[in-house]
Motif scaffolding. Structure first.
Motif, mmCIF file in Angstrom:
data_model
loop_
_atom_site.group_PDB
_atom_site.id
_atom_site.type_symbol
_atom_site.label_atom_id
_atom_site.label_comp_id
_atom_site.label_asym_id
_atom_site.label_seq_id
_atom_site.Cartn_x
_atom_site.Cartn_y
_atom_site.Cartn_z
ATOM 1 N N GLY A 1 0.808 -1.214 0.000
ATOM 2 C CA GLY A 1 0.000 0.000 0.000
ATOM 3 C C GLY A 1 0.841 1.264 0.000
ATOM 4 N N GLN A 2 1.915 1.272 0.790
ATOM 5 C CA GLN A 2 2.785 2.447 0.853
ATOM 6 C C GLN A 2 3.534 2.669 -0.456
ATOM 7 O OE1 GLN A 2 3.640 4.632 4.012
ATOM 8 N NE2 GLN A 2 1.492 4.071 3.859
ATOM 9 N N GLY B 1 4.733 9.710 17.397
ATOM 10 C CA GLY B 1 5.256 11.012 17.759
ATOM 11 C C GLY B 1 6.416 11.465 16.896
ATOM 12 N N GLY B 2 7.236 10.521 16.422
ATOM 13 C CA GLY B 2 8.432 10.886 15.686
ATOM 14 C C GLY B 2 8.281 10.958 14.193
ATOM 15 N N THR B 3 7.255 10.317 13.641
ATOM 16 C CA THR B 3 7.128 10.261 12.186
ATOM 17 C C THR B 3 6.819 11.620 11.583
ATOM 18 O OG1 THR B 3 6.434 7.944 12.197
ATOM 19 C CG2 THR B 3 5.790 9.255 10.290
ATOM 20 N N GLY B 4 5.949 12.412 12.219
ATOM 21 C CA GLY B 4 5.521 13.683 11.652
ATOM 22 C C GLY B 4 6.664 14.615 11.293
ATOM 23 N N PRO B 5 7.551 14.958 12.244
ATOM 24 C CA PRO B 5 8.656 15.858 11.905
ATOM 25 C C PRO B 5 9.585 15.294 10.832
ATOM 26 C CG PRO B 5 8.372 15.706 14.277
ATOM 27 C CD PRO B 5 7.498 14.662 13.682
ATOM 28 N N ILE B 6 9.909 13.988 10.916
ATOM 29 C CA ILE B 6 10.803 13.389 9.921
ATOM 30 C C ILE B 6 10.150 13.379 8.546
ATOM 31 C CG2 ILE B 6 11.974 11.259 9.269
ATOM 32 C CD1 ILE B 6 12.255 10.651 12.274
ATOM 33 N N ALA B 7 8.862 13.016 8.504
ATOM 34 C CA ALA B 7 8.148 13.006 7.225
ATOM 35 C C ALA B 7 8.056 14.411 6.637
ATOM 36 C CB ALA B 7 6.752 12.414 7.414
ATOM 37 N N GLY B 8 7.912 15.417 7.491
ATOM 38 C CA GLY B 8 7.888 16.791 6.995
ATOM 39 C C GLY B 8 9.192 17.173 6.316
ATOM 40 N N LEU B 9 10.321 16.754 6.885
ATOM 41 C CA LEU B 9 11.616 17.019 6.259
ATOM 42 C C LEU B 9 11.744 16.302 4.926
ATOM 43 C CD1 LEU B 9 13.980 16.750 9.370
ATOM 44 C CD2 LEU B 9 13.349 18.831 8.124
ATOM 45 N N VAL B 10 11.259 15.049 4.871
ATOM 46 C CA VAL B 10 11.289 14.301 3.606
ATOM 47 C C VAL B 10 10.447 15.010 2.549
ATOM 48 C CG1 VAL B 10 10.621 12.133 2.487
ATOM 49 C CG2 VAL B 10 11.762 12.097 4.725
ATOM 50 N N ALA B 11 9.261 15.489 2.941
ATOM 51 C CA ALA B 11 8.382 16.184 1.993
ATOM 52 C C ALA B 11 9.031 17.450 1.456
ATOM 53 C CB ALA B 11 7.049 16.505 2.665
ATOM 54 N N ASP B 12 9.736 18.186 2.305
ATOM 55 C CA ASP B 12 10.393 19.418 1.865
ATOM 56 C C ASP B 12 11.450 19.146 0.801
ATOM 57 O OD1 ASP B 12 8.867 20.946 3.554
ATOM 58 O OD2 ASP B 12 10.366 21.039 5.158
ATOM 59 N N HIS B 13 12.116 18.009 0.868
ATOM 60 C CA HIS B 13 13.220 17.724 -0.053
ATOM 61 C C HIS B 13 12.810 16.855 -1.241
ATOM 62 C CE1 HIS B 13 15.535 19.042 3.499
ATOM 63 N NE2 HIS B 13 16.479 19.350 2.634
ATOM 64 N N TYR B 14 11.841 15.953 -1.032
ATOM 65 C CA TYR B 14 11.525 14.969 -2.075
ATOM 66 C C TYR B 14 10.052 14.941 -2.463
ATOM 67 C CZ TYR B 14 16.118 13.344 -0.567
ATOM 68 O OH TYR B 14 17.440 13.284 -0.228
ATOM 69 N N GLY B 15 9.246 15.828 -1.912
ATOM 70 C CA GLY B 15 7.828 15.845 -2.216
ATOM 71 C C GLY B 15 7.060 14.884 -1.330
ATOM 72 N N TYR B 16 5.746 14.996 -1.384
ATOM 73 C CA TYR B 16 4.914 14.175 -0.507
ATOM 74 C C TYR B 16 4.977 12.695 -0.857
ATOM 75 C CZ TYR B 16 2.991 18.531 1.263
ATOM 76 O OH TYR B 16 2.860 19.761 1.850
ATOM 77 N N GLY C 1 7.590 10.996 -1.524
ATOM 78 C CA GLY C 1 8.737 10.398 -0.849
ATOM 79 C C GLY C 1 8.423 9.913 0.553
ATOM 80 N N ILE C 2 7.436 10.523 1.190
ATOM 81 C CA ILE C 2 7.041 10.089 2.537
ATOM 82 C C ILE C 2 6.601 8.633 2.519
ATOM 83 C CG2 ILE C 2 5.336 10.429 4.362
ATOM 84 C CD1 ILE C 2 5.316 13.398 3.613
ATOM 85 N N PHE C 3 5.871 8.249 1.478
ATOM 86 C CA PHE C 3 5.318 6.891 1.437
ATOM 87 C C PHE C 3 6.360 5.874 0.986
ATOM 88 C CE2 PHE C 3 1.854 9.944 0.947
ATOM 89 C CZ PHE C 3 1.145 9.620 2.085
ATOM 90 N N LEU C 4 7.400 6.332 0.287
ATOM 91 C CA LEU C 4 8.539 5.447 0.046
ATOM 92 C C LEU C 4 9.200 5.094 1.372
ATOM 93 C CD1 LEU C 4 10.677 4.010 -1.660
ATOM 94 C CD2 LEU C 4 11.838 6.220 -1.924
ATOM 95 N N VAL C 5 9.377 6.081 2.235
ATOM 96 C CA VAL C 5 9.944 5.821 3.564
ATOM 97 C C VAL C 5 9.032 4.873 4.350
ATOM 98 C CG1 VAL C 5 10.566 6.870 5.768
ATOM 99 C CG2 VAL C 5 11.184 8.010 3.625
ATOM 100 N N GLY C 6 7.709 5.091 4.277
ATOM 101 C CA GLY C 6 6.771 4.204 4.964
ATOM 102 C C GLY C 6 6.854 2.784 4.457
ATOM 103 N N GLY C 7 6.995 2.618 3.128
ATOM 104 C CA GLY C 7 7.124 1.278 2.562
ATOM 105 C C GLY C 7 8.403 0.596 2.990
ATOM 106 N N MET C 8 9.495 1.353 3.026
ATOM 107 C CA MET C 8 10.772 0.783 3.467
ATOM 108 C C MET C 8 10.704 0.379 4.938
ATOM 109 S SD MET C 8 13.272 3.482 1.494
ATOM 110 C CE MET C 8 14.773 2.877 2.265
ATOM 111 N N ALA C 9 10.036 1.195 5.762
ATOM 112 C CA ALA C 9 9.898 0.850 7.179
ATOM 113 C C ALA C 9 9.094 -0.427 7.349
ATOM 114 C CB ALA C 9 9.238 2.003 7.931
#
Length: 397
Positions: free
Chosen positions: A290-291, A350-365, A367-375
């Protein structure tokens, strides 16, 4: 303290009452979640950063008090632990209500609000750990997966209903009025379970907290990795749709929620029947698909399918790994183990929001779900390693 042994006829009905109580009570958490930041940023005029802190401080309090809640459940029993949590919900809401009155200054109101939010986090720890321990005591350890699945439905159902309801009451009654409602709901939940039988705590020597954590760290890490995709979707799927100009941005969470609830209803019994780790492996594979689909989706249709698959996959990981946690510790330390186990999930949220925000700033929204899929993929690998891990002999009983 009275005690009760598991009863095939009455225990499921008792568990349903406890779940309904948790649903009503958890609305006090869920309704305040979107409103607190709005109140701080707009009405107190203190900005978005302090508004976000007012929301996040409750999650930090929850993480830091899981150990304490587990100890209360083990020493005094799940019923008393849950009751204390519900009373703290009401007290915390009343403190937040005071923050809605006219104070000498906005910082004074904010300080009172933060105190209430910290107390709310402690109440959440006690209520959740207490109801899980109490439910397992009534239903028996062999049905611990069903207990966690049903309790989770009550909690996440409150989250789904609480956000829109909280905003509606905030606009109609104001912040103080909403907090008054939040103070009443836990008391209603307390009345609902007042007459249910308690389960006496198990006697026996209790190992130090960190020794318990060494037994369950793998299960906790799997749940933490699963929670990355859960939290990322909840926070950013609407922004993904909006950024790409897709319609139906509001349906992403609906698809996720539908998949989540459907899987709990249809498969809540599987961890008890098949074992927790096999169910978690299958669930994490679905979540990862899904991610990745959300990451690669060329249009809204496939993105909504990705949200549905994420909900289906996320649904059973916590109860599945929770079954293994319960089996790896002696009965007198189940509360401590469940508290520590739940803290891993809190950490992901608690920790995903800030990290995902940084990913979105650099790689777009996306990229957040690529990180979710890898996790989720890493969680799957970690769970698969657990298939060869022997069950601890201390889990007997």
């Amino acid at each position: 303290m009275s005690s009760s042994s598991p009863d095939i006829d009455t225990a499921p009905r008792q568990l349903l009452r406890m779940t309904l109580s948790l649903f009503l009570s958890y609305l006090a958490v869920a309704m305040a979640l979107p409103v607190s930041s709005v109140y701080v940023a707009r009405e107190l005029g203190l900005g978005n950063v302090l508004g976000g802190l007012a929301v996040g401080i409750a999650f930090l309090s929850t993480i830091l008090t899981r150990r304490y809640a587990g100890g209360i459940a083990d020493r005094l029993g799940g019923k008393l632990c849950m009751r204390r949590g519900l009373l703290l919900y009401a007290a915390a809401s009343l403190i937040c209500l005071a923050a809605g009155w006219r104070m000498p200054s906005a910082p004074a109101s904010y300080a009172i609000l933060i105190a209430g939010r910290l107390l709310l986090g402690l109440g959440e720890s006690l209520a959740l750990v207490g109801v899980i321990g109490w439910g397992i005591g009534l239903m028996g350890p062999a049905r611990s997966g069903r207990v966690m699945a049903l309790v989770g439905m009550g909690m996440y159902g409150a989250f789904a209903a609480g956000g829109p309801l909280g905003l509606a009451l905030f606009h109609r009654l104001g912040f103080a009025g909403l907090m008054a409602v939040c103070a009443v709901l836990p008391l209603a939940g307390l009345l609902l379970v007042q007459g249910l039988p308690a389960v006496a705590p198990h006697p026996g020597q209790r190992a130090p907290f960190w020794q318990v954590m060494r037994r369950i760290w793998r299960e906790g890490a799997v749940v933490c990795l699963q929670g990355v995709g859960f939290a990322a979707l909840g926070a950013f799927i609407s922004l993904l749709f909006i950024s790409r100009g897709w319609p139906y941005s509001g349906f992403g969470l609906s698809c996720f929620g539908a998949g989540f609830v459907l899987m709990r209803l249809l498969c809540g019994h599987l961890p008890d029947r098949l074992g927790g780790t096999p169910v978690a492996i299958g669930s994490l594979a679905i979540e990862a698909c899904g991610q990745y689909l959300l990451w690669l989706a060329p249009g809204p249709g496939l993105a909504l399918l990705g949200a549905l698959l994420t909900g289906l996959g996320c649904s059973m990981v916590f109860p599945a790994m929770g079954v293994d946690v319960v089996r790896r510790v002696p009965p007198q330390q189940r509360g401590t183990a469940v508290g520590g186990f739940a803290a891993f999930q809190d950490l992901a949220y608690g920790g995903t929001g800030p990290i995902a925000g940084l990913v979105a700033d650099h790689y777009g929204y996306g990229g957040i779900f690529l990180v979710g899929g890898m996790a989720a993929t890493l969680g799957l690998a970690l769970a698969a390693l657990g298939l060869r891990r022997p069950r601890a002999p201390a889990a007997a009983g």
